[in-house]
Write a protein that holds these residues in place. Structure first.
Motif, short mmCIF file in Angstrom:
data_model
loop_
_atom_site.label_atom_id
_atom_site.label_comp_id
_atom_site.label_asym_id
_atom_site.label_seq_id
_atom_site.Cartn_x
_atom_site.Cartn_y
_atom_site.Cartn_z
N ALA A 109 5.57 -13.27 -3.14
CA ALA A 109 5.20 -11.86 -3.23
C ALA A 109 4.02 -11.67 -4.18
O ALA A 109 3.10 -10.89 -3.89
N ASN B 205 8.10 -12.86 8.06
CA ASN B 205 7.23 -11.89 7.40
C ASN B 205 6.22 -12.57 6.48
O ASN B 205 5.06 -12.16 6.42
N LEU C 194 2.19 -12.17 6.90
CA LEU C 194 1.33 -11.69 5.81
C LEU C 194 0.30 -12.74 5.40
O LEU C 194 -0.87 -12.40 5.16
N LEU D 168 9.22 -6.05 6.59
CA LEU D 168 8.06 -6.00 7.47
C LEU D 168 8.37 -5.93 8.96
O LEU D 168 8.04 -4.97 9.62
N ASN E 198 0.41 -10.38 -3.10
CA ASN E 198 0.18 -9.07 -3.71
C ASN E 198 0.98 -7.97 -3.00
O ASN E 198 0.45 -6.92 -2.65
N VAL E 199 2.26 -8.27 -2.76
CA VAL E 199 3.18 -7.30 -2.17
C VAL E 199 4.46 -7.30 -3.00
O VAL E 199 4.68 -8.19 -3.81
N THR E 200 5.31 -6.32 -2.77
CA THR E 200 6.60 -6.31 -3.45
C THR E 200 7.55 -7.27 -2.72
O THR E 200 7.34 -7.59 -1.54
N LYS F 203 -3.86 -12.31 5.77
CA LYS F 203 -4.77 -12.45 4.64
C LYS F 203 -5.71 -13.64 4.81
O LYS F 203 -6.54 -13.91 3.96
N THR G 47 8.88 -5.77 0.43
CA THR G 47 8.01 -5.87 1.60
C THR G 47 8.32 -7.13 2.40
O THR G 47 8.29 -7.11 3.64
#
Length: 82
Positions: free
Chosen positions: A67, A17, A21, A80, A71-73, A25, A76
């Motif tokens: 994280a 994950n 991510l 995912l 910029n995710v928890t 990005k 997350t």
């Protein structure tokens, strides 16, 4: 973008994950590692690659910093690809 050469391991749940991510990005692995280091994680490229490949355990500090950078928890990172 490079294609993963090795199959994913089973040492952590978040590596795949994190890789997804990070790539979404548009962050290169070396740039991501530099951001982690500037956020207090002492990690080298080999160790980070093993984390993404799920070949080594991810520490709580690494998960927190990752994280934050993405910029995710933290949740997350675990949910995912289910």
């Amino acid at each position: 973008m490079k294609i993963r050469k090795q199959i994913y391991g089973t040492c952590n749940m978040v590596g795949k994950n994190i890789e997804q991510l990070r790539k979404e990005k548009g962050i290169k692995q070396k740039d991501f590692i530099a951001q982690m280091q500037s956020n207090g994680c002492d990690i080298n490229p080999t160790s980070y690659s093993k984390l993404e490949g799920q070949v080594r355990i991810a520490t709580d500090k690494e998960i927190y910093v990752i994280a934050k950078i993405l910029n995710v928890t933290t949740d997350t990172l675990f949910k995912l690809g289910k």
